[in-house]
Write a protein that holds these residues in place. Structure first.
Motif, short mmCIF file in Angstrom:
data_model
loop_
_atom_site.label_atom_id
_atom_site.label_comp_id
_atom_site.label_asym_id
_atom_site.label_seq_id
_atom_site.Cartn_x
_atom_site.Cartn_y
_atom_site.Cartn_z
N ALA A 1 0.73 -1.18 -0.01
CA ALA A 1 -0.03 0.05 -0.05
C ALA A 1 0.85 1.17 -0.02
CB ALA A 1 -0.93 -0.01 1.22
N ASP A 2 1.80 1.17 0.84
CA ASP A 2 2.76 2.39 1.06
C ASP A 2 3.51 2.77 -0.57
OD1 ASP A 2 2.28 2.65 3.56
OD2 ASP A 2 3.94 1.60 4.24
N SER A 3 3.97 1.60 -1.05
CA SER A 3 4.43 1.66 -2.37
C SER A 3 3.42 2.46 -3.52
CB SER A 3 5.07 0.36 -2.74
OG SER A 3 6.16 -0.09 -2.05
N LEU A 4 2.34 1.63 -3.62
CA LEU A 4 1.26 2.17 -4.43
C LEU A 4 1.00 3.69 -4.34
CD1 LEU A 4 -1.02 -0.99 -4.67
CD2 LEU A 4 0.60 -0.17 -6.35
N ALA A 5 1.02 4.22 -2.91
CA ALA A 5 0.52 5.37 -2.61
C ALA A 5 1.80 6.32 -3.06
CB ALA A 5 0.66 5.66 -1.21
N ALA A 6 3.09 5.80 -3.49
CA ALA A 6 3.96 6.58 -3.83
C ALA A 6 4.23 6.85 -5.23
CB ALA A 6 5.49 6.20 -3.18
N LEU A 7 3.20 6.09 -6.05
CA LEU A 7 3.41 6.22 -7.60
C LEU A 7 3.02 7.62 -8.18
CD1 LEU A 7 1.70 2.66 -8.51
CD2 LEU A 7 3.89 3.28 -8.69
#
Length: 422
Positions: free
Chosen positions: A74-80
């Protein structure tokens, strides 16, 4: 900067291309980042925020992703969105093909982020099977059972206070273990104060343990609630994994886009910091390198690396015989030429002032000396097997590096073998 990028770079280096169009597409990406320092630095900074979402996607597919994996996803997807903004082209600017595809691959998945944030607690345990993973508010059923559980445990605390007041035993406490359940613990000095309605349960070294009918009832209620919580949490977590499994292909596509950006920006960073140039890759049969350097050795040489030229071709000078004293740099010179070819055909800039490379189909090497005496192969025999493999498989487009041949023989025999091979 990311595990996905590291794996892609490794694949590029171990599987160089022989298609000039594909090579130049990769070189275009590297050149884009070399000429845009602000974009490159911004992208590389953004890439540090990404976990290994490719591996997490694989774990989701197999059903063994942990709750911490999901939060990292979730954290990674939020950084996209920030990453895409860093690469966004200026007005009327056309991005290289690989970058354009990467940006298309990096799609936002807000529903996936929302599901994970809504379902998983902020600091979950490493594994889901022991509970404590599902956030309050995600499931009404789970919240209701939690209420029963907490009210039961609050009741236990109140009972402990009441019994201390009734009996006058200030050290009385209610404990729990898996074998005997809940119990009232009384130490030996206070046994005379124990009321007659207490039911003895167990004798210990420090005193006696008792129970009460109402304590047994509440214990059954709490134990059942505990078991229900665990069973329902497992069921809910399995459902979350099942939902996420549907977006695994999308996550893998995003990971591929991130990897492409990472490799392009990384190779550009290396090119800028180490003074590499873009190689000219063509379908000819010549290899021309001006002021070529060994990409690894030059990093560790004190006093600077002395660059060298290479100029060979299939239709002109095909063979160079390199002579010199021990430690004169013969092997470094030959390996540098081969490494520059590999780097260029992998899609990287190269350590040279100029490089023009006709596509090479294979690189053959015979470097170093070793034996395999266990299977009856001497140093000389191993060398002859390697030479045989090279001579039987080279094509007019191959590059061959022979670092000494005919060792372990007399001078005349060594010279005869070398002449035959040439």
């Amino acid at each position: 900067r990311t595990p996905m990028g590291s794996r892609l770079l490794s694949r590029h280096l171990t599987r160089p291309l022989v298609d000039t169009a594909r090579i130049n597409a990769r070189l275009d990406t590297v050149e884009y980042f070399t000429t845009r320092t602000t974009v490159r630095l911004s992208v590389r900074s953004d890439l540090e925020k990404f976990s290994d979402i490719e591996r997490i996607a694989a774990r989701i597919s197999y059903g063994n992703a942990g709750p911490r994996d999901l939060l990292a996803l979730a954290d990674s997807l939020a950084a996209l969105p920030a990453l895409k903004r860093s690469v966004r082209p200026e007005q009327n600017e056309e991005l290289p093909a690989i970058l354009s595809k990467a940006l298309l691959d990096i799609q936002d998945l807000p529903e996936t982020i929302a599901l994970i944030r809504r379902a998983i607690v902020e600091e979950p345990p490493a594994i889901a099977r022991n509970g404590g993973v599902i956030r309050k508010g995600y499931s009404d059923n789970l919240d209701a059972i939690h209420t029963v559980l907490h009210s039961g445990k609050d009741w236990i605390v109140q009972l402990q206070e009441q019994e201390r007041e009734k009996t006058g035993i200030k050290s009385l406490k209610i404990g729990y273990n898996r074998i005997f359940g809940y119990y009232i613990d009384v130490t030996k000095p206070n046994l005379a104060l124990v009321p007659p309605h207490y039911e003895r349960k167990q004798t210990t070294a420090t005193g006696e343990r008792y129970t009460l009918p109402e304590l047994r009832e509440k214990e059954a209620l709490i134990t059942n609630a505990d078991e229900k919580v665990l069973a329902l949490e497992r069921e809910l977590y399995t459902g979350i994994i099942g939902t996420l499994r549907e977006v695994v292909p999308d996550i893998q596509t995003i990971a591929a886009g991130i990897a492409a950006l990472d490799v392009g920006a990384t190779l550009a960073e290396v090119a800028c910091s180490r003074n590499y140039v873009r190689p000219q890759v063509n379908t000819g049969d010549s290899l021309v390198i001006r002021d070529g350097r060994h990409p690894v050795v030059e990093q560790g040489v004190t006093g600077g690396f002395v660059p060298n030229d290479v100029d060979i071709s299939g239709s002109g000078t095909q063979i160079l015989i390199i002579t010199g004293a021990n430690m004169a740099g013969k092997s470094t010179y030959m390996r540098a030429a081969a490494l520059i070819c590999i780097m260029a055909q992998a899609g990287s800039f190269v350590p040279a002032r100029h490089a023009s490379i006709g596509i090479i189909d294979r690189i053959f090497t015979r470097v170093g000396a070793f034996d395999d005496l266990a299977s009856g192969q001497s140093t000389f025999f191993v060398e002859m097997l390697e030479l045989s493999n090279i001579l039987n498989n080279i094509t007019p487009k191959s590059l061959v590096i022979l670092d000494e041949i005919g060792r372990g023989t007399s001078t005349a025999d060594g010279c005869s073998i070398a002449r035959s091979v040439l």
